[in-house]
Design an enzyme around this catalytic site. Structure first.
Site, mmCIF file in Angstrom:
data_model
loop_
_atom_site.group_PDB
_atom_site.id
_atom_site.type_symbol
_atom_site.label_atom_id
_atom_site.label_comp_id
_atom_site.label_asym_id
_atom_site.label_seq_id
_atom_site.Cartn_x
_atom_site.Cartn_y
_atom_site.Cartn_z
ATOM 1 N N GLY A 1 0.868 -1.168 0.000
ATOM 2 C CA GLY A 1 0.000 0.000 0.000
ATOM 3 C C GLY A 1 0.902 1.214 0.000
ATOM 4 O O GLY A 1 1.858 1.273 -0.766
ATOM 5 N N GLU A 2 0.643 2.145 0.890
ATOM 6 C CA GLU A 2 1.491 3.335 0.984
ATOM 7 C C GLU A 2 1.977 3.393 2.430
ATOM 8 O O GLU A 2 1.199 3.634 3.347
ATOM 9 C CB GLU A 2 0.681 4.565 0.585
ATOM 10 C CG GLU A 2 1.522 5.630 -0.099
ATOM 11 C CD GLU A 2 2.526 6.262 0.845
ATOM 12 O OE1 GLU A 2 3.692 6.436 0.464
ATOM 13 O OE2 GLU A 2 2.149 6.577 1.979
ATOM 14 N N SER A 3 3.278 3.169 2.593
ATOM 15 C CA SER A 3 3.791 2.921 3.951
ATOM 16 C C SER A 3 3.628 4.116 4.887
ATOM 17 O O SER A 3 3.340 3.932 6.075
ATOM 18 C CB SER A 3 5.250 2.491 3.887
ATOM 19 O OG SER A 3 6.041 3.474 3.242
ATOM 20 N N CYS B 1 6.112 -5.413 0.386
ATOM 21 C CA CYS B 1 6.265 -4.057 -0.145
ATOM 22 C C CYS B 1 6.130 -3.016 0.965
ATOM 23 O O CYS B 1 7.013 -2.901 1.800
ATOM 24 C CB CYS B 1 5.287 -3.852 -1.297
ATOM 25 S SG CYS B 1 5.827 -2.552 -2.415
ATOM 26 N N ARG C 1 12.876 3.168 -0.015
ATOM 27 C CA ARG C 1 11.546 3.224 -0.658
ATOM 28 C C ARG C 1 11.685 3.572 -2.132
ATOM 29 O O ARG C 1 12.564 4.335 -2.510
ATOM 30 C CB ARG C 1 10.673 4.287 0.004
ATOM 31 C CG ARG C 1 10.119 3.861 1.335
ATOM 32 C CD ARG C 1 9.302 4.992 1.924
ATOM 33 N NE ARG C 1 8.078 5.231 1.186
ATOM 34 C CZ ARG C 1 7.556 6.440 0.992
ATOM 35 N NH1 ARG C 1 8.160 7.508 1.429
ATOM 36 N NH2 ARG C 1 6.427 6.556 0.330
ATOM 37 N N ILE D 1 5.865 -3.261 -7.543
ATOM 38 C CA ILE D 1 5.074 -2.059 -7.805
ATOM 39 C C ILE D 1 5.597 -0.934 -6.903
ATOM 40 O O ILE D 1 5.384 -0.966 -5.694
ATOM 41 C CB ILE D 1 3.571 -2.322 -7.532
ATOM 42 C CG1 ILE D 1 3.086 -3.550 -8.327
ATOM 43 C CG2 ILE D 1 2.740 -1.088 -7.880
ATOM 44 C CD1 ILE D 1 1.768 -4.132 -7.846
ATOM 45 N N ARG D 2 6.318 0.003 -7.492
ATOM 46 C CA ARG D 2 6.977 1.051 -6.696
ATOM 47 C C ARG D 2 7.606 0.451 -5.443
ATOM 48 O O ARG D 2 7.374 0.907 -4.308
ATOM 49 C CB ARG D 2 5.989 2.142 -6.299
ATOM 50 C CG ARG D 2 5.477 2.935 -7.474
ATOM 51 C CD ARG D 2 4.546 4.051 -7.034
ATOM 52 N NE ARG D 2 3.511 4.306 -8.029
ATOM 53 C CZ ARG D 2 3.736 4.851 -9.212
ATOM 54 N NH1 ARG D 2 4.922 5.244 -9.555
ATOM 55 N NH2 ARG D 2 2.759 5.015 -10.075
ATOM 56 N N HIS E 1 5.130 -8.362 -4.541
ATOM 57 C CA HIS E 1 3.792 -8.808 -4.156
ATOM 58 C C HIS E 1 3.600 -10.248 -4.616
ATOM 59 O O HIS E 1 3.238 -10.469 -5.766
ATOM 60 C CB HIS E 1 2.726 -7.926 -4.809
ATOM 61 C CG HIS E 1 2.757 -6.515 -4.337
ATOM 62 N ND1 HIS E 1 2.039 -6.077 -3.259
ATOM 63 C CD2 HIS E 1 3.441 -5.444 -4.782
ATOM 64 C CE1 HIS E 1 2.268 -4.794 -3.061
ATOM 65 N NE2 HIS E 1 3.120 -4.382 -3.972
ATOM 66 N N GLU F 1 1.235 -11.967 -3.668
ATOM 67 C CA GLU F 1 -0.210 -12.187 -3.582
ATOM 68 C C GLU F 1 -0.949 -11.791 -4.859
ATOM 69 O O GLU F 1 -2.118 -12.101 -5.001
ATOM 70 C CB GLU F 1 -0.794 -11.442 -2.369
ATOM 71 C CG GLU F 1 -0.912 -9.933 -2.495
ATOM 72 C CD GLU F 1 0.404 -9.181 -2.271
ATOM 73 O OE1 GLU F 1 1.471 -9.818 -2.228
ATOM 74 O OE2 GLU F 1 0.347 -7.937 -2.179
#
Ligand code: GLN
Length: 203
Positions: free
Chosen positions: A45-47, A77, A106, A137-138, A178, A180
């Protein structure tokens, strides 16, 4: 019973992977929901957002305590970023859970390419003849691996060849990618086995 941290990010994909593995799971949004879980997944997600929500929701200290008490954890991630002891290129006010002795950067691959897939050999999980498809992903990468931290996977080729992207320290597992989202559930099975072996139950 595996908790899936559900304050922000890719919760559903982890729930689906656990369903495929036949593992019971429960969403964790509040401290009271930790009781009875045997391990925790921290999704991508966005840490910095997750960090802020953990703080606001009063989850930061309970999670730090549970991890210090030996609760198994698997971060992907943004989840890896949260579990790390040190993070580069983040906000000064971002919080760390400090459960695995690594330094991560990051959005590290952004300098080469934002998002990509790679077939990875993952020690003890996916051998060379049957590599694991992994989506980045990023993603962060691991720049320092502390003593007692095992490197499970590195990027095999391309501009980021050699970058460390999967690590384990005792009962804590973290991946830059990821697992998943590609439908390969071997890492979830691996984590579920680790949880079973550990025998931790949150009080
Ligand atoms: N770049 C995100 C962060 O810094 C992580 C991306 C992800 O989880 N897919 O939090």
């Amino acid at each position: 019973m595996i908790g899936v941290l559900a304050v922000q990010g890719g919760v559903r994909e982890h729930e689906r992977a656990l369903d495929v593995c036949g593992v019971e799971h429960r969403q964790i949004r509040r401290p009271g929901q930790l009781a009875g879980i045997n391990g925790l997944i921290l999704p991508g997600g966005e840490s910095t957002t997750i960090s802020r929500l953990l703080d606001l929701g009063g989850l930061l200290q309970p999670l730090r305590q549970a991890l210090a008490d030996g609760m198994p954890a698997f971060g992907t991630c943004a989840g890896m970023i949260l579990l790390a002891t040190e993070v580069l290129d983040t906000r000064a006010d971002a919080h760390q859970l400090g459960a695995i002795d690594i330094t991560v950067r990051r959005n590290a691959f952004g300098r080469q390419v934002d998002s990509f897939e790679a077939d990875l050999e993952v020690a003890g999980v996916a051998e060379a003849h049957a590599p694991m498809p992994a989506a980045f992903i990023r993603a962060p990468w691991v720049e320092r691996v502390g003593e007692g931290v095992e490197t499970l996977a590195t990027v095999p080729d391309g501009p980021a060849a050699g970058a460390v992207v999967a690590v384990r320290q005792g009962t804590v597992l973290a991946t830059s990618f990821h697992p998943e989202v590609t439908g390969d559930t071997r890492l979830h099975s691996y984590f579920a086995a680790l949880v079973g072996d550990t025998g931790y139950t949150h009080p």
